[in-house]
Design an enzyme around this catalytic site. Structure first.
Site, PDB file in Angstrom:
ATOM      1  N   PRO A 181      30.707  37.020  53.397  1.00  0.00           N
ATOM      2  CA  PRO A 181      30.337  37.574  52.078  1.00  0.00           C
ATOM      3  C   PRO A 181      31.114  36.847  50.977  1.00  0.00           C
ATOM      4  CG  PRO A 181      30.852  39.333  53.644  1.00  0.00           C
ATOM      5  CD  PRO A 181      31.240  38.039  54.305  1.00  0.00           C
TER       6      PRO A 181
ATOM      7  N   CYS B 183      40.036  35.669  47.006  1.00  0.00           N
ATOM      8  CA  CYS B 183      39.176  36.321  47.992  1.00  0.00           C
ATOM      9  C   CYS B 183      37.704  35.988  47.787  1.00  0.00           C
ATOM     10  CB  CYS B 183      39.393  37.828  47.975  1.00  0.00           C
ATOM     11  SG  CYS B 183      41.004  38.286  48.624  1.00  0.00           S
ATOM     12  N   HIS B 184      37.206  36.248  46.565  1.00  0.00           N
ATOM     13  CA  HIS B 184      35.782  36.026  46.351  1.00  0.00           C
ATOM     14  C   HIS B 184      35.503  35.243  45.079  1.00  0.00           C
ATOM     15  CE1 HIS B 184      36.137  39.580  48.972  1.00  0.00           C
ATOM     16  NE2 HIS B 184      35.249  38.920  49.652  1.00  0.00           N
ATOM     17  N   GLY B 185      36.543  34.579  44.557  1.00  0.00           N
ATOM     18  CA  GLY B 185      36.334  33.621  43.478  1.00  0.00           C
ATOM     19  C   GLY B 185      36.050  34.203  42.106  1.00  0.00           C
TER      20      GLY B 185
ATOM     21  N   PRO C 248      32.398  37.671  41.007  1.00  0.00           N
ATOM     22  CA  PRO C 248      31.780  38.971  41.297  1.00  0.00           C
ATOM     23  C   PRO C 248      32.442  40.201  40.665  1.00  0.00           C
ATOM     24  CG  PRO C 248      33.029  38.220  43.200  1.00  0.00           C
ATOM     25  CD  PRO C 248      33.108  37.122  42.182  1.00  0.00           C
TER      26      PRO C 248
END
Lengths: 275, 439, 180
Positions: free
Chosen positions: A197, C139-141, C154
């Site tokens: 994800p 973690c998720h940019g 995000p």
């Protein structure tokens, strides 16, 4: 007729709403469905596969990841890899990480693990794990296939209830292990994985062909390694699955017979009421 | 129903005991001679199913508590120890976790049955309200139980739900600190939740006793909604008739239960709850257990401040009020429904609205599982409106406009009618019943 | 005679009232400890008391991370360029529109204090990184600017600002978590 139109309207609404997330989900790739020996009502673990999977864990994953809920003794218990107890004792004694204790002098000490010990991980504690890995500790793997899932969406989540598709986590783990891709621009310290994800993951691609030598002639491919280690982790997460399914089947059989008996008794008791 | 007892002790000891503590008499009157309408269908077995589920949950729960450790550092691993090392621990824990879901499956069927057949109407208002109280206690118990494994969803579910109380004006934040016993959901919170999770089922059992007492005063409703007129013609004794029928219902329900507990024990849970709770990391989607989803959707449907001119209800408080109102409205059901006809089988219009209401609840449940973003928030608001419209508009108005079908004169008549239909004999519907007019 | 009866009645009323009042007071006194035990205990209160923090040791352009009530917070001494960059943003282009002035205390524009958990999934972003020179979440940019506002990635919200006051030019007192 009215009722029928209501049901139609409801079905339409559900269909419409189900279609909406589909457009959004395009960015998130769902893992493919793999075949697993432990899938379905009667699915059991493949002992040889669990043993190979443990070998992959030991030789590849164990340098960064712990399986802290697992003890060496579990490797020989029924329903698992069932490695002979003597061999397990040797595996424990030779293990690459030591059991960390407080010695008699009050200072931190180490000793070789015994079969009854939890399998020691690579790091003494979470801070050490974080410090050695750029601030983010590699997660413990014991429950990984149960701790990961993905959404299959309507109507699959209803169909899965009847077809007993329960391997979302295992499918994800295997897909993740084989999902690395080169040629993508990634933030520093991360790697591109099409199933992760958000896609950018700290862990690099760890599996290479012929990296682990199997003694039973199983093909030494990345797909095979990933499948084997995933099966091993699935067992580590759910060590009593075989017993659970066996007992469950007996319970169902008993209940069906019992229900039948009760039904005919009920019919007999009620006979005079309806007559 | 009421009336004097027909219990006659057969032995000398029986007589001696009966004169001092008439417990056998109570059992005889309540579970043997107690007359039940003879036309009850299988939806009436869910009361028995629920009693059995309550006992099952208490037994598995007490056993689990023998192995569980209520401490933020130890709880997660103590559950895993139950799953791995305790003999049959995996089975007892899966039965308890899935048993909670099955309990709610049964309670929703039981409630919808009451809704469909008008079981909340006079003289069963107290019976119904006691049921609503049981449902509330069940929700509290289930919520606290889900916190105990101290996985990610346990922790963050507790954070979200306890934070609801911070929406209360002025005293909200203080109340939340009293709930937490600190400045965040932490060890004191886990400990008190464990204590209450152990206590509440026994309170449920107490209210269930009142619920059954009230039931045995008024007697059961039945699919026709026509009250018992002649005990001889309309009813059968509880034992053996209802006992054997309930037993069959319970065993069938156990088959469903076993299907989940043994073959897909984690289907109704959340994968992320197998990650130990971490106050520094929030899960992607914080979602409650499936049985709370409709209320969760209602909670999140209010995304705007409600301006009442005199004062403004902030969106957060609005959501909390809507959610609690969604449950509280059930307690007023006996007075919101203006129709004098109990059973929906004789209310053609209500039948449509009833099924529409079921669809609305299912849709709310689905929306509750979705992230709080467009279009789900808008849909949640629409379905929240429909949910309340059923109780506050449809039920009060329907009684005034709907023309019900003719009711049978008695339960016995209805049964005979059904037999005739089955036998293919000519149908003479409502031959001996006065046609009903509006209301 | 009548007056005697009347007096007796008065005495009885008074007795009932006094007894009732005593029961109420006693009941409340018994209940209170059971309510009070729910509140945060002395150790928790002591650990969660407002903290004072000396800022003088934080150089321009540097930041520190502190832990309070179990949550991490960033305290950043922003450079002139960083402040200017934060102020020059057209807030209508932001996902979570907030002016820089709204996120710092008046007269203390160089000090930015925010919660240190990414508003996406709670990871701790890395300072002085990312496309906007503020923070980057590994973690998720998610990219945050020098005001801690979400700019790319995000995360849905800006890094929340806790409740704090300046007790002197170089000392702050953090009094509460960011309003949820």
């Amino acid at each position: 007729m009215k009722r029928f139109s209501l049901v139609l309207a409801a079905a339409g609404l559900i269909g419409l709403s189900a279609a909406m997330p589909a457009a959004k989900a395009a960015e998130q790739l769902n893992p493919p469905r793999y075949g697993w020996s432990f899938a379905g009502m009667f699915g059991m673990y493949d002992r040889a596969q669990l043993q190979r999977g443990f070998q992959v864990y030991k030789e590849v994953c164990a340098s960064c990841h712990s399986v802290s809920l697992l003890s060496f003794r579990n490797l020989s218990q029924p329903g698992g890899p069932e490695i002979p107890a003597a061999q397990v004792a040797q595996i424990a004694a030779d293990w690459q990480h030591k059991v960390r204790e407080i010695g008699d002098d009050g200072q931190p000490a180490e000793r070789a693990p015994r079969a009854s010990d939890r399998i020691p991980g690579p790091f003494a504690n979470i801070k050490a794990a974080e410090a050695a890995n750029g601030g983010k500790a590699p997660p413990d793997l014991t429950l990984m296939p149960k701790a990961r899932s993905y959404e299959r969406g309507f109507p699959w989540f209803i169909i899965d209830m009847f077809t007993l598709y329960q391997e979302h986590g295992a499918d994800y783990v295997k897909a993740f292990l084989t999902g690395y891709e080169q040629g993508h621009e990634t933030p520093p310290g991360t790697h591109y994985n099409k199933y992760f994800p958000g896609n950018f993951v700290g862990m690099p691609n760890m599996l290479q062909p012929d990296q682990v030598t199997y003694s039973d002639g199983t093909p030494q491919t990345v797909q095979q390694y990933a499948a084997d280690v995933t099966a091993f982790l699935m067992w580590a997460a759910e060590p009593h699955m075989e017993q659970r399914k066996r007992i469950g089947f007996q319970v169902l059989l008993f209940l069906l017979v019992f229900a039948g008996l009760t039904y005919f008794t009920k019919k007999k008791v009620w006979k005079d009421v309806h007559a | 129903m009421q009336g004097h007892s027909h219990y006659v002790p057969k032995t000398g000891i029986g007589k001696w005991f009966d004169a001092r503590l008439p417990l056998p008499r109570l059992v005889y009157d309540s579970f043997i001679a107690y007359p039940v309408p003879k036309n009850l269908n299988y939806f009436w077995t869910f009361g028995g199913i629920l009693s059995v589920m309550l006992v099952a949950q208490i037994i598995t729960g007490v056993v689990l508590a023998m192995h569980y450790t209520a401490h933020v550092d130890l709880a997660f691993n103590s559950i895993e120890k139950i799953m791995r090392d305790v003999n049959y621990g995996w089975m007892i824990r899966y039965l308890h976790a899935n048993g909670a879901s099955m309990f709610f499956v049964a309670v929703y069927v039981h409630m919808l049955r009451g809704l469909y057949y008008g079981s909340y109407k006079a003289p069963r208002e107290i019976l119904w309200i006691l049921g609503v109280i049981i449902y509330l206690l069940m929700m509290a118990t289930a919520f606290m139980g889900y916190v105990l494994p101290w996985g990610q969803m346990s922790l963050w579910g507790a954070v979200v739900i306890t934070n609801l109380f911070s929406a209360i004006p002025v005293v909200g934040p203080t109340i939340v600190e009293f709930l937490w016993g600190g400045y965040s959901v932490d060890n004191p919170t886990l400990n008190r939740f464990f204590s209450l999770h152990y206590l509440l089922p026994f309170m449920i059992a107490g209210v269930v006793a009142l619920h059954v007492w009230a039931l045995h005063v008024t007697g059961q409703n039945n699919p026709t909604g026509v009250e018992v007129k002649d005990i001889k013609k309309d009813t059968v004794p509880f034992t053996p008739y209802a006992t054997i029928k309930d037993a069959f219902g319970i065993i069938c329900f156990f088959i469903l239960f076993a299907w989940f507990a043994f073959f897909q024990p984690n289907y109704l849970g959340h994968a992320v709850n197998y990650v130990p709770g971490d106050p520094l990391v929030t899960p992607a989607h914080i979602v409650p257990e499936w049985y709370f989803l409709p209320f969760y959707a209602i909670l999140r449907a209010i995304t705007f401040d409600i301006n009442l001119i005199v004062f403004v209800i902030p969106s957060k408080l609005g959501g909390v009020l809507a959610m609690f109102a969604a449950i509280a409205v059930l307690a007023f059901l006996p007075w919101l429904d203006t129709s004098k006809v109990k059973s929906t089988a004789y209310r053609p219009l209500h039948k449509q609205f009833f099924w529409a209401f079921v669809v609305v609840c299912v849709m709310l449940g689905w929306l509750g599982s979705k992230p709080a973003e467009y279009p789900y928030t808008v849909l949640s608001l629409i379905f929240t409106g429909l949910y309340f419209a059923y109780f506050l508009l449809v039920l009060p108005l329907l009684g005034l406009f709907e023309t019900p079908k003719a009711l049978p004169a008695s339960i016995a008549d209805a049964v005979l009618e059904q037999e005739r239909k089955k036998g293919g004999a000519p149908v003479t519907a409502g031959a001996n019943a006065a046609p009903q007019t509006k209301g | 005679m009548a007056s005697v009866q009347h007096a007796e009645g008065d005495r009885r009323d008074f007795l009932f009232l006094a007894t009732g009042a005593a029961a109420a007071v006693g009941g409340a006194a018994v209940v209170w400890p059971f309510i009070s035990q729910l509140a945060p205990d002395a150790a928790t209160v002591a650990a969660g008391a407002p903290v004072e923090l000396d800022l003088s040791s934080i150089a321009a352009g540097a930041q520190i991370k502190i832990l309070w009530r179990g949550k991490p917070y960033f305290v950043r001494n922003r450079t002139e360029a960083e402040i200017k960059a934060a102020q020059d943003v057209d807030i209508s282009t932001l996902r979570d529109p907030e002016t820089d002035a709204h996120r710092v205390k008046e007269g203390h524009a160089k000090w930015l204090i925010t919660a240190a958990n990414c508003t996406h999934l709670g990871c701790v972003p890395l300072g002085n990184q990312g496309d906007y020179g503020g923070w980057f979440c590994p973690c998720h940019g998610s990219h945050f600017d020098t005001s801690g506002r979400i700019r790319k990635g995000p995360a849905p919200k800006n890094l929340p600002v806790p409740q704090y006051t300046f007790v002197s030019e170089t000392r702050i007192r953090i009094t509460g978590a960011a309003a949820a």
